[in-house]
Motif scaffolding. Structure first.
Motif, PDB file in Angstrom:
ATOM      1  N   GLU A  40       0.828  -1.204   0.000  1.00  0.00           N
ATOM      2  CA  GLU A  40       0.000   0.000   0.000  1.00  0.00           C
ATOM      3  C   GLU A  40       0.866   1.259   0.000  1.00  0.00           C
ATOM      4  N   ALA A  41       1.984   1.226   0.739  1.00  0.00           N
ATOM      5  CA  ALA A  41       2.871   2.385   0.807  1.00  0.00           C
ATOM      6  C   ALA A  41       3.517   2.655  -0.547  1.00  0.00           C
ATOM      7  N   ARG A  42       3.877   1.588  -1.279  1.00  0.00           N
ATOM      8  CA  ARG A  42       4.451   1.782  -2.614  1.00  0.00           C
ATOM      9  C   ARG A  42       3.424   2.337  -3.583  1.00  0.00           C
ATOM     10  N   GLY A  43       2.181   1.972  -3.402  1.00  0.00           N
ATOM     11  CA  GLY A  43       1.126   2.434  -4.289  1.00  0.00           C
ATOM     12  C   GLY A  43       0.712   3.873  -4.032  1.00  0.00           C
ATOM     13  N   LEU A  44       0.985   4.371  -2.820  1.00  0.00           N
ATOM     14  CA  LEU A  44       0.579   5.730  -2.472  1.00  0.00           C
ATOM     15  C   LEU A  44       1.251   6.785  -3.351  1.00  0.00           C
ATOM     16  N   PRO A  45       2.575   6.756  -3.549  1.00  0.00           N
ATOM     17  CA  PRO A  45       3.183   7.754  -4.432  1.00  0.00           C
ATOM     18  C   PRO A  45       2.638   7.692  -5.862  1.00  0.00           C
ATOM     19  N   GLN A  46       2.359   6.485  -6.321  1.00  0.00           N
ATOM     20  CA  GLN A  46       1.801   6.339  -7.663  1.00  0.00           C
ATOM     21  C   GLN A  46       0.395   6.926  -7.740  1.00  0.00           C
ATOM     22  N   LYS A  47      -0.398   6.681  -6.697  1.00  0.00           N
ATOM     23  CA  LYS A  47      -1.754   7.248  -6.661  1.00  0.00           C
ATOM     24  C   LYS A  47      -1.696   8.767  -6.592  1.00  0.00           C
ATOM     25  N   LEU A  48      -0.805   9.285  -5.764  1.00  0.00           N
ATOM     26  CA  LEU A  48      -0.639  10.734  -5.632  1.00  0.00           C
ATOM     27  C   LEU A  48      -0.186  11.341  -6.948  1.00  0.00           C
ATOM     28  N   SER A  49       0.720  10.685  -7.603  1.00  0.00           N
ATOM     29  CA  SER A  49       1.193  11.153  -8.906  1.00  0.00           C
ATOM     30  C   SER A  49       0.053  11.173  -9.926  1.00  0.00           C
ATOM     31  N   GLY A  50      -0.794  10.151  -9.877  1.00  0.00           N
ATOM     32  CA  GLY A  50      -1.940  10.097 -10.778  1.00  0.00           C
ATOM     33  C   GLY A  50      -2.921  11.230 -10.525  1.00  0.00           C
ATOM     34  N   VAL A  51      -3.165  11.526  -9.250  1.00  0.00           N
ATOM     35  CA  VAL A  51      -4.070  12.628  -8.901  1.00  0.00           C
ATOM     36  C   VAL A  51      -3.480  13.949  -9.373  1.00  0.00           C
ATOM     37  N   LEU A  52      -2.194  14.158  -9.141  1.00  0.00           N
ATOM     38  CA  LEU A  52      -1.551  15.402  -9.578  1.00  0.00           C
ATOM     39  C   LEU A  52      -1.577  15.540 -11.094  1.00  0.00           C
TER      40      LEU A  52
END
Length: 160
Positions: free
Chosen positions: A11-23
């Motif tokens: 989940e922690a690895r996926g968080l930066p990717q999710k944040l990047s997608g939102v940005l």
């Protein structure tokens, strides 16, 4: 390693990717929408201010009184200042909301904002800064495609 700590790391690895997608998604908000919201919202602020200066179809005595006592602009008669402000606070917001002469209207209201900030309410810079950003969006980027200016420009581009 237990299953719970493995899931936390995934989940922690996926968080930066999710944040990047939102940005990345936020980066796709079209200027046309931003400009339209800017034009309508800041136009409404100045239109409403202009309405407070009127008594029917004339500038109210209260508006003139405020220019004599509270606003006290240098170099201009309070009666004239009240009338010019009431006129400007109706003309330029109407043009801005329609998207006609948008950059000129935004520039005129930005100038008015600077006068208010410098001579009338210098402590209100957070509010005036917010107004200035709306004007600068329109001045720098134009009014967007949902504007009369855009249709005029498109017409002249076709005939050229």
């Amino acid at each position: 390693m237990n299953e719970e700590s493995t899931m936390t790391r995934i989940e922690a690895r996926g968080l930066p990717q999710k944040l990047s997608g939102v940005l990345r998604l936020l980066g796709h908000i079209p200027h046309d929408l931003i400009a339209l919201v800017s034009r309508i919202s800041i136009g409404a602020v100045f239109w409403q201010s202009g309405q407070t200066k009127l008594d029917g179809w004339r500038v109210s005595d209260n508006a003139v009184y405020l220019f004599q006592t509270e606003y006290r602009l240098p170099f201009i008669d309070p009666w004239l200042a009240a009338h010019l402000a009431a006129f400007a606070e109706h003309l330029f917001p109407a043009l801005l909301i329609m998207g006609f002469a948008s950059r000129l209207s935004a520039l005129a209201l930005l100038g008015m904002t600077l006068v208010i900030e410098i001579f009338v309410y210098p402590d209100a810079w957070p509010t005036h800064g917010t107004w200035a950003v709306c004007f600068l969006v329109i001045i720098a980027g134009g009014p967007g495609r949902i504007s009369i200016d855009h249709f005029i420009a498109r017409h002249f581009a076709r005939t050229a």
